[in-house]
Design a protein around this motif. Structure first.
Motif, short mmCIF file in Angstrom:
data_model
loop_
_atom_site.label_atom_id
_atom_site.label_comp_id
_atom_site.label_asym_id
_atom_site.label_seq_id
_atom_site.Cartn_x
_atom_site.Cartn_y
_atom_site.Cartn_z
N ASP A 1 -16.55 -22.32 -71.02
CA ASP A 1 -17.64 -21.55 -70.43
C ASP A 1 -17.34 -20.06 -70.50
OD1 ASP A 1 -20.08 -21.21 -68.83
OD2 ASP A 1 -18.68 -20.60 -67.26
N ALA A 2 -18.36 -19.28 -70.84
CA ALA A 2 -18.17 -17.83 -70.98
C ALA A 2 -17.82 -17.17 -69.66
CB ALA A 2 -19.44 -17.20 -71.56
N GLY A 3 -18.28 -17.76 -68.54
CA GLY A 3 -18.03 -17.14 -67.25
C GLY A 3 -16.75 -17.61 -66.59
N SER A 4 -16.60 -18.95 -66.46
CA SER A 4 -15.46 -19.51 -65.71
C SER A 4 -14.28 -19.87 -66.58
CB SER A 4 -15.91 -20.75 -64.94
OG SER A 4 -16.28 -21.79 -65.85
N GLY A 5 -14.52 -20.08 -67.86
CA GLY A 5 -13.47 -20.50 -68.76
C GLY A 5 -13.20 -22.00 -68.71
N ALA A 6 -13.95 -22.74 -67.88
CA ALA A 6 -13.76 -24.18 -67.77
C ALA A 6 -14.32 -24.88 -69.00
CB ALA A 6 -14.46 -24.70 -66.52
N TRP A 7 -13.69 -25.98 -69.39
CA TRP A 7 -14.15 -26.76 -70.53
C TRP A 7 -15.35 -27.61 -70.12
CZ3 TRP A 7 -12.79 -26.41 -75.57
CH2 TRP A 7 -11.65 -25.65 -75.87
N MET A 8 -16.38 -27.63 -70.96
CA MET A 8 -17.60 -28.34 -70.64
C MET A 8 -18.35 -28.71 -71.91
SD MET A 8 -20.11 -25.22 -69.42
CE MET A 8 -19.17 -24.98 -67.93
N ILE A 9 -19.42 -29.47 -71.72
CA ILE A 9 -20.38 -29.72 -72.78
C ILE A 9 -21.76 -29.33 -72.26
CG2 ILE A 9 -19.06 -31.60 -73.83
CD1 ILE A 9 -21.08 -33.52 -72.50
N SER A 10 -22.69 -29.06 -73.16
CA SER A 10 -24.05 -28.75 -72.77
C SER A 10 -25.01 -29.75 -73.40
CB SER A 10 -24.44 -27.34 -73.23
OG SER A 10 -23.71 -26.36 -72.52
N ILE A 11 -26.02 -30.13 -72.63
CA ILE A 11 -27.10 -30.99 -73.10
C ILE A 11 -28.37 -30.16 -73.05
CG2 ILE A 11 -28.37 -33.15 -72.73
CD1 ILE A 11 -25.90 -34.12 -71.17
N ALA A 12 -29.07 -30.02 -74.17
CA ALA A 12 -30.20 -29.09 -74.20
C ALA A 12 -31.29 -29.58 -75.16
CB ALA A 12 -29.72 -27.70 -74.62
N ARG A 13 -32.49 -29.05 -74.96
CA ARG A 13 -33.59 -29.29 -75.90
C ARG A 13 -34.56 -28.13 -75.81
NH1 ARG A 13 -36.55 -34.68 -73.83
NH2 ARG A 13 -37.29 -34.56 -75.98
N ALA A 14 -35.16 -27.81 -76.94
CA ALA A 14 -36.10 -26.69 -77.03
C ALA A 14 -37.47 -27.09 -76.48
CB ALA A 14 -36.23 -26.23 -78.48
N VAL A 15 -38.21 -26.09 -76.00
CA VAL A 15 -39.56 -26.30 -75.49
C VAL A 15 -40.52 -25.42 -76.29
CG1 VAL A 15 -41.08 -26.19 -73.48
CG2 VAL A 15 -38.65 -26.73 -73.18
N TYR A 16 -41.54 -26.05 -76.90
CA TYR A 16 -42.51 -25.35 -77.74
C TYR A 16 -43.90 -25.49 -77.14
CZ TYR A 16 -38.85 -25.70 -81.32
OH TYR A 16 -37.65 -25.62 -82.00
N ARG A 17 -44.77 -24.59 -77.55
CA ARG A 17 -46.19 -24.79 -77.23
C ARG A 17 -46.68 -25.94 -78.09
NH1 ARG A 17 -47.83 -21.13 -73.83
NH2 ARG A 17 -46.92 -19.04 -73.81
N ARG A 18 -47.45 -26.83 -77.50
CA ARG A 18 -47.88 -28.04 -78.20
C ARG A 18 -48.63 -27.68 -79.48
NH1 ARG A 18 -48.27 -33.30 -76.65
NH2 ARG A 18 -47.62 -32.73 -74.55
N ASN A 19 -48.27 -28.39 -80.56
CA ASN A 19 -48.86 -28.17 -81.88
C ASN A 19 -48.76 -26.72 -82.32
OD1 ASN A 19 -49.62 -30.90 -82.23
ND2 ASN A 19 -51.45 -30.56 -80.97
N SER A 20 -47.67 -26.11 -81.96
CA SER A 20 -47.43 -24.72 -82.37
C SER A 20 -45.94 -24.54 -82.59
CB SER A 20 -47.91 -23.75 -81.28
OG SER A 20 -47.48 -22.43 -81.58
N ASN A 21 -45.57 -23.59 -83.46
CA ASN A 21 -44.17 -23.30 -83.71
C ASN A 21 -43.62 -22.25 -82.75
OD1 ASN A 21 -43.85 -25.11 -85.88
ND2 ASN A 21 -44.78 -23.62 -87.29
#
Length: 245
Positions: free
Chosen positions: A56-76
Motif C-alpha cells: 500500500d502506498a500509504g501504510s506499506g502493508a501488503w494487500m490485494i485490490s478487487i476492482a471494476r470500472a463503472v461506465y455510462r450504459r451503452n457508452s464508452n
C-alpha cells in the motif's frame, strides 16, 4: 480519476492519484460485461479484477485490490473505478480459521509459483528463514488442479448430486479436496487456488453409521414381521380349531 486526499494525510504536497495506480488501470482495461440476454448490449460495469499482492502506498502493508470500472450504459464514457482492498494478513487468518467437521482445513496456494501461501501448522509450518514450500513436492496431486479448467472442473463426482471433488493421499492419509480459482488482473489467468480438504474416512463415517443403523432397523423390522406372522398363524389355527369343533 481525479486527484483526492491532497495534503490531508500528514504529507505536505502529497496527492494520491487513483488513475495512476495499477488496480485502477487494470480495471479500466479489463473490458465490459455483456448483457446475458443480448451479447450486443454492454453493461454499465466492467469485468471484476483481482490484483497481484502489492504494498500500500500509504501504510506499506501488503494487500490485494478487487476492482471494476463503472461506465455510462451503452457508452464508452468512464465514470470511475470502484474497488476495495484486502490485507494479506486478513486473508491468511481467514484461511487458517476455516474448518469443516473435525479434520477439514483450507490452504491457499500461489498457482504461478506453486508455493504455499497459508496452511495449518500440521501441513506447513516454516521457520523465519525457511524457503517457501513447493506444493508440487508436498502434494503432487494438487499440481494438476492449479489451472483454470481443472480448478473449475472435477476429476471425480458422485452419480446423484453431481458434486465434484478431487482426491489425494498425504502422509498416508486419504483426503477429499475441492479447489476454488482466484483470477488475476487478466481474466482467465489463475494466480491462486483455495483448497478445501477433509479426510475421506471422516466423510465416509456418517454414511457407514447410517448403513449400520439401517441394517439394525431392517433386522428389527424382519423380526417384527416374523412375530406378527407367527401370531397371525396361531390365531388362524385357533379359529379353525374352534370352527371345527
Amino acid at each position: 480519476g481525479s486527484l483526492f486526499g491532497c495534503d490531508q494525510i500528514g504529507r505536505v504536497g502529497f496527492c494520491y492519484d487513483a488513475s495512476a495506480r495499477g488496480w485502477y488501470n487494470s480495471a479500466r482495461t479489463a473490458g465490459r460485461e455483456r448483457n446475458q440476454g443480448d451479447a450486443n448490449i454492454e453493461q454499465g460495469l466492467g469485468k471484476t479484477i483481482v490484483t497481484d499482492p502489492y504494498q500500500d502506498a500509504g501504510s506499506g502493508a501488503w494487500m490485494i485490490s478487487i476492482a471494476r470500472a463503472v461506465y455510462r450504459r451503452n457508452s464508452n464514457e468512464l465514470i470511475g473505478v470502484v474497488g476495495c482492498d484486502m490485507l494479506l494478513s486478513t486473508i491468511r487468518e481467514s484461511v487458517l480459521d476455516w474448518q469443516m467437521l473435525q479434520t477439514g482445513f483450507a490452504m491457499l496456494v500461489d498457482a504461478r509459483h506453486k508455493t504455499i501461501v497459508a496452511a495449518p501448522e500440521h501441513i506447513y509450518n516454516p521457520g523465519p528463514n525457511d524457503p517457501t514450500q513447493d506444493i508440487c513436492e508436498l502434494m503432487p496431486t494438487v499440481c494438476s488442479s492449479l489451472t483454470i479448467d481443472a480448478c473449475a472442473g472435477s476429476t471425480t463426482s458422485d452419480n446423484d448430486g453431481g458434486i465434484s471433488f478431487n482426491e489425494l493421499e498425504y502422509d498416508g492419509t486419504a483426503f477429499v479436496f475441492k479447489s476454488g480459482c482466484v483470477e488475476a488482473e487478466q481474466p482467465g489467468v489463475l494466480t491462486h487456488a483455495l483448497l478445501l480438504m477433509v479426510q475421506k474416512e471422516e466423510i465416509r463415517g456418517p454414511i457407514a453409521e447410517v448403513n449400520e443403523e439401517w441394517a439394525e432397523t431392517a433386522s428389527f423390522t424382519l423380526l417384527l414381521v416374523s412375530l406378527l406372522s407367527a401370531v397371525t398363524l396361531v390365531l388362524i389355527t385357533t379359529a379353525l380349531v374352534v370352527l371345527g369343533t
